[in-house]
Design a protein around this motif. Structure first.
Motif, PDB file in Angstrom:
ATOM      1  N   GLY A   1      32.687   4.461   9.075  1.00 30.16           N
ATOM      2  CA  GLY A   1      31.885   5.214  10.025  1.00 30.16           C
ATOM      3  C   GLY A   1      30.996   6.299   9.438  1.00 30.16           C
ATOM      4  O   GLY A   1      30.008   6.687  10.059  1.00 30.16           O
ATOM      5  N   ARG A   2      31.319   6.797   8.264  1.00 36.81           N
ATOM      6  CA  ARG A   2      30.473   7.832   7.644  1.00 36.81           C
ATOM      7  C   ARG A   2      29.148   7.281   7.133  1.00 36.81           C
ATOM      8  O   ARG A   2      28.271   8.050   6.764  1.00 36.81           O
ATOM      9  CB  ARG A   2      31.206   8.485   6.472  1.00 36.81           C
ATOM     10  CG  ARG A   2      32.318   9.400   6.889  1.00 36.81           C
ATOM     11  CD  ARG A   2      32.971  10.113   5.720  1.00 36.81           C
ATOM     12  NE  ARG A   2      32.051  10.409   4.652  1.00 36.81           N
ATOM     13  CZ  ARG A   2      32.358  10.355   3.367  1.00 36.81           C
ATOM     14  NH1 ARG A   2      33.562  10.020   2.975  1.00 36.81           N
ATOM     15  NH2 ARG A   2      31.457  10.640   2.444  1.00 36.81           N
TER      16      ARG A   2
ATOM     17  N   SER B   1      20.490   4.154   7.346  1.00 37.80           N
ATOM     18  CA  SER B   1      20.903   4.858   8.567  1.00 37.80           C
ATOM     19  C   SER B   1      19.973   4.516   9.726  1.00 37.80           C
ATOM     20  O   SER B   1      20.435   4.283  10.845  1.00 37.80           O
ATOM     21  CB  SER B   1      20.959   6.369   8.336  1.00 37.80           C
ATOM     22  OG  SER B   1      19.674   6.889   8.065  1.00 37.80           O
TER      23      SER B   1
ATOM     24  N   PRO C   1      23.404  15.461  17.215  1.00 41.97           N
ATOM     25  CA  PRO C   1      22.570  14.702  16.280  1.00 41.97           C
ATOM     26  C   PRO C   1      21.072  14.846  16.523  1.00 41.97           C
ATOM     27  O   PRO C   1      20.291  14.785  15.581  1.00 41.97           O
ATOM     28  CB  PRO C   1      23.025  13.254  16.480  1.00 41.97           C
ATOM     29  CG  PRO C   1      23.777  13.223  17.751  1.00 41.97           C
ATOM     30  CD  PRO C   1      24.289  14.603  17.997  1.00 41.97           C
TER      31      PRO C   1
ATOM     32  N   TYR D   1      25.556   9.872  11.344  1.00 43.67           N
ATOM     33  CA  TYR D   1      26.497  10.455  10.382  1.00 43.67           C
ATOM     34  C   TYR D   1      25.919  10.392   8.974  1.00 43.67           C
ATOM     35  O   TYR D   1      25.935  11.371   8.234  1.00 43.67           O
ATOM     36  CB  TYR D   1      27.844   9.735  10.444  1.00 43.67           C
ATOM     37  CG  TYR D   1      28.401   9.656  11.836  1.00 43.67           C
ATOM     38  CD1 TYR D   1      28.914  10.798  12.452  1.00 43.67           C
ATOM     39  CD2 TYR D   1      28.368   8.474  12.549  1.00 43.67           C
ATOM     40  CE1 TYR D   1      29.395  10.748  13.742  1.00 43.67           C
ATOM     41  CE2 TYR D   1      28.850   8.409  13.845  1.00 43.67           C
ATOM     42  CZ  TYR D   1      29.353   9.554  14.438  1.00 43.67           C
ATOM     43  OH  TYR D   1      29.824   9.502  15.725  1.00 43.67           O
ATOM     44  N   LEU D   2      25.393   9.242   8.622  1.00 43.99           N
ATOM     45  CA  LEU D   2      24.781   9.066   7.305  1.00 43.99           C
ATOM     46  C   LEU D   2      23.498   9.885   7.205  1.00 43.99           C
ATOM     47  O   LEU D   2      23.288  10.593   6.214  1.00 43.99           O
ATOM     48  CB  LEU D   2      24.505   7.584   7.041  1.00 43.99           C
ATOM     49  CG  LEU D   2      23.828   7.224   5.725  1.00 43.99           C
ATOM     50  CD1 LEU D   2      24.633   7.736   4.541  1.00 43.99           C
ATOM     51  CD2 LEU D   2      23.639   5.712   5.634  1.00 43.99           C
TER      52      LEU D   2
ATOM     53  N   SER E   1      24.420  13.873   7.082  1.00 50.23           N
ATOM     54  CA  SER E   1      25.144  14.335   5.884  1.00 50.23           C
ATOM     55  C   SER E   1      24.291  14.139   4.633  1.00 50.23           C
ATOM     56  O   SER E   1      24.183  15.038   3.791  1.00 50.23           O
ATOM     57  CB  SER E   1      26.491  13.633   5.743  1.00 50.23           C
ATOM     58  OG  SER E   1      26.333  12.235   5.577  1.00 50.23           O
TER      59      SER E   1
END
Length: 150
Positions: free
Chosen positions: A41-42, A22, A98, A47-48, A51
């Motif tokens: 995209g995750r 990430s 974020p 995002y990575l 999560s």
């Protein structure tokens, strides 16, 4: 990292991969494009980080819960209560944008390290536990800070 059993060490290092990936996707456009194409995209950037960061805080709560099972009866209720804090922190504090979510995860991992130390001090964690947790926490915080700063 002498004295740490091989299997926990290797699994912990493997667990750093999503944090490192990430951070790399935030620092390098080619890495971002590659991971986006390969996994979607995750699995890039914040995002990575966010999560996976929340998930690992929850996992580490489970590790502390396991240590709490070894506590003497008088100490056990406190250990169980302390063990759920990282999971609750991740769930409650990693929302928003974020940057704020990333900072809250940094605080969560630093708080987790304090709990690791306390459980180790009480003799509930293995003798080698902090030799593993201190560098792991430093690496995770460094990777999360990439997301916070950028």
């Amino acid at each position: 990292m002498g004295g740490i059993p091989r299997t926990p060490l290797l699994l912990a290092l493997a667990g750093l991969i999503p944090f490192v990936v990430s951070a790399m996707t935030l620092l390098n456009d080619s890495a971002y494009a590659l991971m986006l194409d390969l996994l979607g995209g995750r699995f890039v950037g914040p995002y990575l980080q966010l999560s996976y960061g929340v998930m690992i805080l929850g996992f580490m709560s489970g590790v502390l819960w396991g240590f709490a099972t070894r506590a003497p009866a008088a100490l056990a209720p406190y250990c169980y209560a302390l063990s759920v804090i990282p999971a609750l922190w991740g769930y409650l504090m990693a929302g928003g944008g974020p940057v704020s979510a990333g900072m809250n995860l940094v605080f969560g991992y630093l708080g987790l390290l304090a709990l690791d130390w306390q459980f180790w001090r009480w003799g509930l964690a293995p003798a080698w536990w902090l030799r593993l947790r201190v560098p792991m926490t430093a690496a995770v915080v460094l990777c999360l800070m990439v997301g916070v700063v950028l």
